[in-house]
Design an enzyme around this catalytic site. Structure first.
Site, PDB file in Angstrom:
ATOM      1  N   CYS A  35       0.840  -1.202   0.000  1.00 20.45           N
ATOM      2  CA  CYS A  35       0.000   0.000   0.000  1.00 20.45           C
ATOM      3  C   CYS A  35       0.877   1.254   0.000  1.00 20.45           C
ATOM      4  CB  CYS A  35      -0.931   0.000   1.201  1.00 20.45           C
ATOM      5  SG  CYS A  35      -1.884   1.531   1.375  1.00 20.45           S
ATOM      6  N   CYS A  40       0.017   3.744   2.770  1.00 18.39           N
ATOM      7  CA  CYS A  40       0.531   3.342   4.080  1.00 18.39           C
ATOM      8  C   CYS A  40       1.960   3.828   4.276  1.00 18.39           C
ATOM      9  CB  CYS A  40       0.456   1.827   4.233  1.00 18.39           C
ATOM     10  SG  CYS A  40      -1.225   1.155   4.160  1.00 18.39           S
TER      11      CYS A  40
END
Length: 424
Positions: free
Chosen positions: A39, A42
């Site tokens: 991600c 993230c």
């Protein structure tokens, strides 16, 4: 489930899973980021998470900060129904609270301090009440002693503490301008005034709190916009600084019993300083300044057909939205959803080329070049030559359709005579 989560938290914090896990569950508090290694958001959020942890530690906060890789701890991700990344949750005792606000350090710390403490805080003096009012734009206050209404208030506060603040107070600490018809009572203080909860008129307390937890007009971002959309109320948006004088007049001319008061109750007001989000929603370019009414339940919107210059123009436009005569654009149908996806992809590509043109050319040019090369090689490939008999080898005689040797023919197609065969 709770014990298992606490064991994982203990391991993440370099503790040994032990009987003290229950102590960690009920007396320690954690704010955790659920993430995946693939991600990109993230990775972008990770430095902010470290800043949050450092700030909370310097403040002496009892909240610990950590993160959980959902690709490793899949059972936890399934238990808490983790669907998007990064997901931020605060765990306090046997309760968990989702954070859905902006991914900024200040916003997360404000959320942590609000949720990690008591759900309902007491205001014991006039000075404390004034201090709270000076630091918060909106608060809910329960006034009175123990009652059934207070139990409902605490239950609703547990649900909405993630969004706003809840307090209790006595009549003595309230401002002199506050007039109560009956006690106990619940009041929301916002917009420089207050509104009292009336169970007969307002209905369910949780519904009333959810409706009143927004100021009458404030700066809206994408997070608060969709929260307001959950109320199934149209959201009135305008460019801040241009139409603000109309809004102030509009908010102050309402009187009970007029048609305009119903308009105020049925529409949420807010403003945005930029038009990027609106451009993505309408898949176009709105002219600045702008006025738009959004229906977030179906991703629809209404635009005024003429220029808004007076209060009458504004009321006429808002009433047309409420009675359904205004043209509803957009929507969340399959065609509109597909267009929005392509528009978002186009906007992303354009922004990439504007921010990093050379890198973008490499990213998009490399796969295109490979595909072009493969197609070119396929089209220009030379077919393999027919097989030829090896030098010195004798070719097998040709066979006819019945498997017999075909007659040798002269170039002109005439069969050889017996003398010619002897000469051969």
């Amino acid at each position: 489930m709770l014990w298992f989560l606490c064991c994982v938290i203990c391991l993440l914090c370099n503790f040994v899973s032990c009987p003290l896990c229950w102590y960690h569950a009920f007396f320690l508090k954690y704010i955790l980021q659920f993430y995946t290694p693939w991600c990109a958001y993230c990775h972008t959020f990770e430095p902010i998470l470290y800043e949050v942890g450092a700030e909370l530690k310097s403040m002496g906060s009892p909240v610990n900060v950590g993160k959980i890789d959902t690709t490793v701890h899949t059972s936890i991700a399934s238990e808490f129904n983790i669907r998007g990344y990064p997901t931020i949750k605060l765990f306090k005792g046997d309760l968990s609270f989702d954070y859905k606000g902006p991914r900024t350090k200040d916003a997360i710390i404000e959320f942590t301090n609000r949720v990690s403490g008591p759900v309902v805080k007491p205001l014991s003096s006039v000075q404390l009440f004034q201090h709270v009012m000076s630091h918060h734009d909106l608060i809910f206050v329960y006034i009175g002693q123990e009652s059934l209404l207070k139990k409902k208030y605490y239950k609703a506060a547990t649900e909405y503490i993630v969004h706003t603040y809840f307090f209790t107070a006595s009549e003595e600490v309230l401002p002199k301008a506050v007039t109560l018809q009956d006690v106990p009572a619940i009041a929301v203080f916002k917009d420089g005034t207050y509104y009292l909860y009336n169970e007969i008129v307002d209905g369910d307390l949780s519904f009333w709190i959810n409706r009143e937890r927004f100021p009458s007009y404030f700066q809206i971002d994408s997070f608060s916009l969709y929260q307001m959309g959950e109320l199934s109320k149209p959201v009135f948006l305008y460019k801040h600084g241009e139409y603000i004088y109309i809004i102030y007049i509009l908010m102050n001319i309402y009187t009970v019993g007029t048609e305009s008061i119903q308009t105020l109750c049925d529409i949420s007001f807010g403003y945005m300083d930029g038009n990027e989000y609106i451009n993505g929603l309408i898949m176009g370019e709105v002219e600045m300044p702008f006025i738009i009414v959004l229906n977030m339940t179906i991703d629809g919107y209404c635009l005024p057909e003429s220029t808004i210059e007076t209060i009458e123009d504004l009321l006429r436009f808002l009433n047309s939205v409420l009675d359904g005569s205004a043209k509803l654009l957009g929507g969340n149908g399959f065609l509109q959803h597909t267009k929005r996806v392509f528009n978002k992809a186009r906007s992303t590509v354009v922004s990439m080329f504007q921010a990093a043109p050379f890198f973008s050319c490499f990213v998009f040019g490399l796969p295109v070049g490979i595909v072009v090369l493969v197609i070119w090689r396929t089209c220009t490939a030379v077919p393999a030559d027919d097989e030829k008999p090896m030098e010195g080898a004798t070719a097998s005689p040709a066979l006819d359709a019945h498997g017999r040797k075909a007659k040798e023919m002269q170039p002109d197609g005439i069969e050889k005579t017996s003398e010619a065969k002897k000469e051969d």
